[in-house]
Design an enzyme around this catalytic site. Sequence first.
Site, PDB file in Angstrom:
ATOM      1  N   HIS A  61       1.033  -1.598   0.054  1.00  0.00           N
ATOM      2  CA  HIS A  61       0.112   0.076  -0.138  1.00  0.00           C
ATOM      3  C   HIS A  61       0.391   1.271  -0.020  1.00  0.00           C
ATOM      4  O   HIS A  61       1.916   1.623   1.241  1.00  0.00           O
ATOM      5  CB  HIS A  61      -0.990   0.240   1.007  1.00  0.00           C
ATOM      6  CG  HIS A  61      -2.112   1.006   1.237  1.00  0.00           C
ATOM      7  ND1 HIS A  61      -3.406   0.803   1.335  1.00  0.00           N
ATOM      8  CD2 HIS A  61      -2.091   2.245   0.468  1.00  0.00           C
ATOM      9  CE1 HIS A  61      -4.003   1.672   0.988  1.00  0.00           C
ATOM     10  NE2 HIS A  61      -3.428   2.691   0.980  1.00  0.00           N
ATOM     11  N   ASP A 309       0.843   2.074   3.716  1.00  0.00           N
ATOM     12  CA  ASP A 309       0.326   3.980   2.424  1.00  0.00           C
ATOM     13  C   ASP A 309       0.550   4.873   3.015  1.00  0.00           C
ATOM     14  O   ASP A 309       0.783   6.082   3.788  1.00  0.00           O
ATOM     15  CB  ASP A 309      -1.218   3.796   3.792  1.00  0.00           C
ATOM     16  CG  ASP A 309      -2.158   4.781   3.662  1.00  0.00           C
ATOM     17  OD1 ASP A 309      -2.358   5.049   2.291  1.00  0.00           O
ATOM     18  OD2 ASP A 309      -3.030   4.629   3.890  1.00  0.00           O
ATOM     19  N   HIS A 313       3.516  14.505   1.418  1.00  0.00           N
ATOM     20  CA  HIS A 313       2.844  15.317   0.815  1.00  0.00           C
ATOM     21  C   HIS A 313       4.381  16.789   0.451  1.00  0.00           C
ATOM     22  O   HIS A 313       5.230  15.960   1.789  1.00  0.00           O
ATOM     23  CB  HIS A 313       2.104  16.194   1.519  1.00  0.00           C
ATOM     24  CG  HIS A 313       0.120  14.938   1.613  1.00  0.00           C
ATOM     25  ND1 HIS A 313      -0.068  15.089  -0.123  1.00  0.00           N
ATOM     26  CD2 HIS A 313       0.056  14.183   1.974  1.00  0.00           C
ATOM     27  CE1 HIS A 313      -1.132  14.510   0.223  1.00  0.00           C
ATOM     28  NE2 HIS A 313      -0.793  13.688   1.123  1.00  0.00           N
ATOM     29  N   PHE A 327      -4.501  14.811   4.058  1.00  0.00           N
ATOM     30  CA  PHE A 327      -4.212  13.871   4.978  1.00  0.00           C
ATOM     31  C   PHE A 327      -3.055  12.299   4.202  1.00  0.00           C
ATOM     32  O   PHE A 327      -2.716  12.488   2.969  1.00  0.00           O
ATOM     33  CB  PHE A 327      -5.820  12.456   4.905  1.00  0.00           C
ATOM     34  CG  PHE A 327      -6.802  12.853   5.063  1.00  0.00           C
ATOM     35  CD1 PHE A 327      -6.865  13.570   6.517  1.00  0.00           C
ATOM     36  CD2 PHE A 327      -7.773  12.874   4.400  1.00  0.00           C
ATOM     37  CE1 PHE A 327      -8.287  13.574   6.755  1.00  0.00           C
ATOM     38  CE2 PHE A 327      -9.342  14.160   5.045  1.00  0.00           C
ATOM     39  CZ  PHE A 327      -8.708  13.640   5.618  1.00  0.00           C
ATOM     40  N   GLY A 328      -2.008  12.031   5.420  1.00  0.00           N
ATOM     41  CA  GLY A 328      -1.116  11.023   5.049  1.00  0.00           C
ATOM     42  C   GLY A 328       0.008  11.494   5.498  1.00  0.00           C
ATOM     43  O   GLY A 328      -0.014  12.832   5.867  1.00  0.00           O
TER      44      GLY A 328
END
Lengths: 428, 306
Positions: A61, A309, A313, A327-328
Amino acid sequence: MKILLKAGRLVDPVSGKDEALDILIADGRIEKIGKSLSADKSVPEIPLNGKIIAPGFIDMHVHLREPGFEHKETIETGCESAIAGGFTAVCCMPNTNPAIDDESVARYVHEKGKSVCEGIVDVYPIAAVTKGRQGSQLSPMAELVGAGAVGFSDDGSPVMSAEIMRRALEYSSMYNVPIIQHAEDSTLSHGGSMNEGYVSTRLGIPGIPPIAEVLMVERDITLLRYIPAARYHVAHVSTTDAVESVRRAKKEKLRVTCEITPHHFTLADEVVESYDTNTKMNPPLRTRDDLRAMKEALRDGTIDVIATDHAPHTVDEKEVEYTHAPFGIVGLETAIGLSITELVEQKFLTLFQLVEKYSTNPRKILSLPSIKIAEGETANLTLLDPQIEWTVDVKAFKSKSKNSPFHGRKLKGKAIGVINNGKARIFQ
Amino acid sequence: MKLHSRHLLGLDGMPKEDIQLILDTAISFKEVLERPIKKVPPLQGKTIANMFFESSTRTRLSFELAERRLSADVVSFTTVGSSVTKGETLKDTARNIEAMKIDMVVIRHSAPGAAHFLSRVVDANVLNAGDGSHEHPTQALLDMFTLRDRHGTLEGLKVCIVGDVTHSRVARSNIFGLKTMGAHVSVCGPATLIPREIEKLGVDVYHNLEDVIPNVDVLNVLRIQLERQERGLFPSLREYHRFFGVTQEKMARATRPITIMHPGPINRDVEISADLADSEHSVILQQVTNGVAVRMAVLYLLGTTN
């Protein structure tokens, strides 16, 4: 290429071996396995002194961001990050621009993986369930499988329509690939930025209720019961109740599996009090009670896989008001350290089980051939030092992005090298 | 005496002695406001920027008055809409203002945590004038000042906050501050507008005003916003008024004189009946007057102890 791994500890769930061994690799194949092997003086020797040789790790992922968002990450920087984290394979999610929803994009991503970092990392696309990830029309699944897709997901967005999910399960069952669901009922989570509960109430940040996850998982399991030939995988599971649903479904022998990210077994929502946007991810960080339940579910095998995941960014994108931030977080380079520190050191997993969750299980779920560590086989290996202590420094990340809440955290355990496709990177 | 922090970001975790100090300091500034010449010199030479990213009339005016009466130089701007839609980030906006040599920044913003964020990226003292649904510390301080003035002490005072608690920064700051000062705090509103696990903050939760009124000293009535109805959080303003509006009829159940507060602006005959808002129970206008004194106290304490 010839290389001799000396005095390693082979931890291999496929053969069941856990023993001290040397491995001689020549031209990408395992030439010899045994004790006290020797080779020509010209062959470089890697003294492992009991450090671990495992079948190559896969992160099923990952967001590589290419095509479309190359300012965050490229296939090349993402693969460099994977190598540094100890992975010989990654699965990249389809929320690119254009989305991985047709053959040409899937093929581009798959082939690009072979052309970067000497092709040491296998890049397997996860293609979109629906065209443009819009949730309304099935993507050409058979063609996508032909182009290298190993699973389907609209990750980032859930497949909200029960009708489309039913059809996706039915159609994908013909090709024995999993539908990977980002399980979130978005009518409940809409507008939220963190877990709904005591901490969100204190901080006044709109919440994402835990029931948004379990409702979707329960709906999908109900569909799966109706279409038992299909395979269903829950991405980044985060709540006690969703894990319990998976546990019950597994008892029914339904073809359901799930994964967890390292941050969802390490951090609880109270860290959001810092308003550090690197604590903002979807699903959000849950409660301390959930952390305990996640670790238990890893131990009892309900959670099959650890996947990061990895969501790069830029600083500018993240350094904004909490509710406005994307998000993330990035995860490839901290995954092994967090897993050993939180799970192996705390006796939730043995090293053997850790290797299963990073190699054997995800490959099974994705119908990839299992890695055999035997003479004559292709060498696809991850080397680990489970004892080394180190401090996370985002500036040292190979990833293009540095958005990690773990900067400055002390961890135990790290990858020290990877070998795959005839190439080796040893970086201890 | 000085505060433990060089910013005022919220009342969550603020020590009791700090709240006490602000409230005590505000007494002398209230006295200043009663003089014919209402200006004193402590912030002479200091420059304060009022950055309002959300429309506000009374809070901005109150801050500006407080700043000018302390002899500070004041610049203000209001931009409706988020900094993101404007194209410039909050961080850039703040850094630009700071490059103009500002000593203190007052910020109102729709994002919870905006003031925290600012305090990390600028060197100036940061005062939170309301950040989303998170905190509005000067409002709660002026509420506490008003209550202490009227009831003598906050210790043991029974205060109920009525209305849309979920979206209210006034509610949160009041809960944090009043709990620290030893008051008994409850909340009353429709179940759809009371946030999860709020009882863990040490407040009692009610859904029926008639159960509350016989047992409280103070009702702090929150403004209800029509957009909540549009999002399906309550069925209609009429129903809201009938069941959660504070009216003379419901007040008949009171067993002692009840103080009624409202942070403004009031929706007359929605969350509170017009006659009650103007009655002797109401301290709504005293709140406004005290607001200037309390903000002067905060600005003075932060601006002179750097």
